[in-house]
Design a protein around this motif. Structure first.
Motif, mmCIF file in Angstrom:
data_model
loop_
_atom_site.group_PDB
_atom_site.id
_atom_site.type_symbol
_atom_site.label_atom_id
_atom_site.label_comp_id
_atom_site.label_asym_id
_atom_site.label_seq_id
_atom_site.Cartn_x
_atom_site.Cartn_y
_atom_site.Cartn_z
ATOM 1 N N GLN A 48 51.628 76.935 38.647
ATOM 2 C CA GLN A 48 51.549 77.442 37.276
ATOM 3 C C GLN A 48 51.154 78.912 37.345
ATOM 4 N N GLY A 49 51.304 79.601 36.237
ATOM 5 C CA GLY A 49 50.899 81.004 36.196
ATOM 6 C C GLY A 49 51.607 81.810 37.259
ATOM 7 N N ALA A 50 50.840 82.545 38.051
ATOM 8 C CA ALA A 50 51.417 83.440 39.042
ATOM 9 C C ALA A 50 52.171 82.688 40.140
ATOM 10 N N ALA A 51 51.931 81.379 40.261
ATOM 11 C CA ALA A 51 52.616 80.593 41.292
ATOM 12 C C ALA A 51 53.445 79.489 40.650
ATOM 13 N N ALA A 52 54.099 79.815 39.535
ATOM 14 C CA ALA A 52 54.837 78.797 38.772
ATOM 15 C C ALA A 52 55.916 78.124 39.603
ATOM 16 N N GLU A 53 56.452 78.844 40.591
ATOM 17 C CA GLU A 53 57.549 78.287 41.382
ATOM 18 C C GLU A 53 57.043 77.344 42.480
ATOM 19 N N ALA A 54 55.752 77.417 42.746
ATOM 20 C CA ALA A 54 55.241 76.716 43.916
ATOM 21 C C ALA A 54 55.113 75.217 43.670
ATOM 22 N N GLU A 55 55.257 74.466 44.743
ATOM 23 C CA GLU A 55 54.883 73.066 44.671
ATOM 24 C C GLU A 55 54.136 72.719 45.941
ATOM 25 N N GLY A 56 53.338 71.690 45.849
ATOM 26 C CA GLY A 56 52.532 71.370 47.011
ATOM 27 C C GLY A 56 52.159 69.913 47.059
ATOM 28 N N LEU A 57 51.654 69.533 48.207
ATOM 29 C CA LEU A 57 51.217 68.155 48.398
ATOM 30 C C LEU A 57 49.944 68.197 49.220
ATOM 31 N N TYR A 58 48.892 67.564 48.691
ATOM 32 C CA TYR A 58 47.683 67.421 49.497
ATOM 33 C C TYR A 58 47.680 66.002 50.037
ATOM 34 N N VAL A 59 47.649 65.893 51.344
ATOM 35 C CA VAL A 59 47.644 64.589 52.017
ATOM 36 C C VAL A 59 46.300 64.448 52.696
#
Lengths: 287, 181
Positions: A179-190
């Motif tokens: 979101q915001g400045a990293a709107a394009e980002a996606e991530g996964l915490y495992v």
């Protein structure tokens, strides 16, 4: 009062924002305000509807017939990866962007994608190990070699931790939306509760602006755990290890089940303006 | 959409027949190049096929979402293909937000696209030329306010004012005049 000032400044810019006509700094300022102001988000939504009308008012032209057959033959081979339950809307307009924040994302889909990534990481581990051996053999420049090895070994650890977790039946997942400045980002915490080990994998993260850094936080019932600051690779990926043998030490409070995983963008000095939340997600239910 | 999520190619073909034209129209409006616009259409629809879940029916109209995806994709393409000629092209864009009579397109699509939009369309038509042109450079040209100011050789403040006033008029027309669904 300061929020009123922000509102006025944001309203001035919102028209340009929905047209994507602001520069990066302006966009960030607007998004930071939107994050805190529901009234401005409502105004944004109305302006987005207006902008949408502009697209629909283009002269209608018939698509060449060849396109249809190209599309149909392109889709003939692979089946859809996704099921409708795994909602992760395209961040095409901020209406969907904000919706994405509100909607809890299902991790299963991302896991499938990341399993593929894990295979690539295994290859990387092998490559990196080869590279490490080469470097060790060459003894060309001691200092450079040391610096190189430091970077390489930290990558290997993240990669190995990831592989360990992906083969752990008890591993839990939290999928993170940008979101915001990293709107394009996606991530996964495992993470594996048994192993006291977790890894944040993310992609499409923009470089942090000068003087700023990304910071991982884990919110638990008992308090917040500092996951440490990190810098994405040149390709926008990042792997951050929490816990484990010699990785980032877990500090601060914390305890009990994990409730949320948050990444902030903040001043490297730890001072200055308020950190902005740029990625967040909650754990998925255990099967 | 449910059938497309389930991998029904016939349903997908029907969806393409309905929306292929508008996606192509938006793409060619931005790219001004048939081959590049076709690539964007293909890309948008193949992505839709692979990830139909990216559209959330509760968040708005499918056609609005689809054209906004197409617009972003086309602008990305435009930037990567024509970066060098960007300013020339931008300066050469003609104001043409109003559609000419539509011929040969799916009548249901035409109805869908024009449905309930009279007020916005007349608001678009009613904008002073410079406001409409500035909005168009941002929306179809993918330019920032600063780049528009350079391209038009106008002060940045003037460009900002045009966009703000123009968008505010469009928004007012939509709120006051159009009953949504």
């Amino acid at each position: 009062v300061s929020n009123d000032v922000d509102c006025a400044a944001t309203r001035e810019q919102l028209g340009a924002y929905v047209l994507d006509a602001l520069d990066r700094v302006e966009t960030r300022a607007v998004e930071q305000h939107l994050w805190t102001c529901e009234a401005c988000r409502a105004e944004l939504s109305a302006l987005e509807d207006a902008a949408g009308e502009i697209a629909l008012s283009v002269p209608l032209t018939r698509a060449p017939t060849g396109v249809r057959s190209r599309v149909m033959s392109a889709i003939a081979a692979p089946a859809p990866l996704a099921q409708p339950s795994a909602t992760q809307p395209e961040p095409a307009t901020s209406k969907w962007r904000w919706a994405a924040i509100a909607a809890g994302a299902a991790a299963a889909l991302l896991v499938a994608a990341l399993l593929g990534w894990a295979v690539a990481l295994q290859t990387q581990v092998n490559d990196l190990e080869d590279e490490q051996q080469q470097i060790a053999a060459q003894h060309a420049d001691a200092q450079q070699q040391l610096a190189g090895l430091a970077g390489v070994s930290s990558d290997i650890e993240a990669n190995e931790a990831t592989l360990l977790l992906l083969s752990d039946e008890d591993a839990r997942y939290a999928s993170l939306d940008g979101q915001g400045a990293a709107a394009e980002a996606e991530g996964l915490y495992v993470w594996s509760p048994g192993e006291h080990l977790g890894v944040l994998l993310s992609k499409d993260l923009a470089d942090a602006p000068d003087g700023m850094t990304y910071h991982l936080w884990l919110r638990t019932e008992g308090g917040t755990i500092d996951g440490g600051t990190f810098t994405p690779d040149e390709d926008g990926t990042a792997a951050v290890v929490v816990g484990g043998s010699n990785a980032t030490p877990v500090s601060g409070g914390g305890g009990g089940p994990l409730e949320a995983v948050v990444v902030t963008l903040e001043a490297s000095s730890g001072e200055g303006e308020e950190p902005a939340v740029v990625m967040s997600g909650e754990p998925t239910e255990t099967p | 959409m449910a059938r497309i999520c389930a991998g029904d190619a016939d349903a997908f073909a029907a969806l393409f027949d309905r929306y292929g034209d508008i996606v192509y129209s938006v793409s060619i409006r931005i790219l001004r190049d048939e081959a590049a616009a076709e690539d964007v259409v293909q890309d948008v629809f193949v992505r839709l096929w692979r990830r139909p879940d990216r559209f959330d029916a509760q968040r708005g109209q499918f056609v609005s979402w689809l054209v906004s995806v197409a617009r972003h994709r086309a602008i990305d393409e435009h930037r990567s293909l024509q970066r060098r000629q960007r300013y020339e092209n931008a300066a050469g864009v003609n104001g043409d937000l109003l559609p000419p009579p539509t011929t040969g397109v799916d009548p249901i699509l035409a109805a869908l696209v024009s449905e309930n939009r009279a007020e916005v369309r007349s608001a678009l038509a009613g904008l002073p030329d410079e406001q409409r042109r500035t909005i168009e450079l941002a929306y179809f040209g993918g330019l920032t306010q600063r780049e528009i100011a350079e391209a038009l050789q106008q002060p940045l403040g003037t460009v900002k004012t045009r966009i703000r006033l123009g968008m505010s008029k469009l928004r007012a027309a939509l709120t006051n005049g159009v009953v949504r669904e």
